[in-house]
Design an enzyme around this catalytic site. Structure first.
Site, PDB file in Angstrom:
ATOM      1  N   HIS A   1       0.838  -1.204   0.000  1.00 30.23           N
ATOM      2  CA  HIS A   1       0.000   0.000   0.000  1.00 30.23           C
ATOM      3  C   HIS A   1       0.872   1.253   0.000  1.00 30.23           C
ATOM      4  O   HIS A   1       0.618   2.197  -0.759  1.00 30.23           O
ATOM      5  CB  HIS A   1      -0.932  -0.024   1.217  1.00 30.23           C
ATOM      6  CG  HIS A   1      -1.904   1.096   1.262  1.00 30.23           C
ATOM      7  ND1 HIS A   1      -1.788   2.140   2.153  1.00 30.23           N
ATOM      8  CD2 HIS A   1      -3.025   1.349   0.532  1.00 30.23           C
ATOM      9  CE1 HIS A   1      -2.795   2.982   1.973  1.00 30.23           C
ATOM     10  NE2 HIS A   1      -3.559   2.526   0.999  1.00 30.23           N
TER      11      HIS A   1
ATOM     12  N   ASP B   1      -6.112   1.787  -2.018  1.00 32.59           N
ATOM     13  CA  ASP B   1      -6.841   1.487  -0.785  1.00 32.59           C
ATOM     14  C   ASP B   1      -7.655   0.206  -0.927  1.00 32.59           C
ATOM     15  O   ASP B   1      -7.697  -0.620  -0.008  1.00 32.59           O
ATOM     16  CB  ASP B   1      -7.756   2.654  -0.410  1.00 32.59           C
ATOM     17  CG  ASP B   1      -7.001   3.878   0.090  1.00 32.59           C
ATOM     18  OD1 ASP B   1      -5.765   3.812   0.241  1.00 32.59           O
ATOM     19  OD2 ASP B   1      -7.664   4.910   0.332  1.00 32.59           O
TER      20      ASP B   1
END
Length: 138
Positions: free
Chosen positions: A63, A105
């Site tokens: 991420h 996300d």
């Protein structure tokens, strides 16, 4: 009131549009990102360094790398649009940069869901001094 103040301070330490990322984690992984992933391993939470400790920590590493590749907008501040279609989160909107943030996300939330079984409480509030190994490249 003290609890609200503590939560406000915690919110400042998490990257991205916290409420959107938190909502995606709740929708996809069915758990609170704020509780489970804001202080886990070497990469879940603010910043990140060293070697990811397990598959869950690797979700946060990936991420962070994803956010690092975003150009033209600020993944730490900008909001994006998404919808839920047939139970799946679909990133949308006309801004390709914000859509890219959403995809980062979304992928992290899916990764958290798919790696729930690897979550190890010993990495919750993991001491930063244990994250001194050289980081692998994104």
């Amino acid at each position: 009131m003290r609890t609200l103040w503590i939560m406000a301070v915690l919110l400042l330490g998490v990257e991205g549009d916290l409420m959107q990322f938190e909502t995606l984690i709740m929708k996809i992984a069915k758990r609170s990102g704020m509780f489970w992933y804001s202080a886990y391993g070497c990469y879940c939470g603010w910043g990140g360094q060293g070697r990811p400790q397990d598959a869950t920590d690797r979700c946060c590493f990936v991420h962070d790398c994803c956010y690092g590749k975003v150009t033209g907008c600020d993944p730490k501040l900008d909001s994006y649009t998404y919808s839920v279609e047939n139970g799946d989160v679909v990133c949308g909107g006309n801004d390709p940069c914000k859509k890219e943030i959403c995809e980062c996300d979304r992928a992290a939330a899916i990764c958290f869901r798919d790696n729930k079984v690897t979550y190890d409480n010993k990495y919750w509030r993991f001491p930063p001094q244990n994250c001194k190994e050289e980081s692998e490249p994104c």
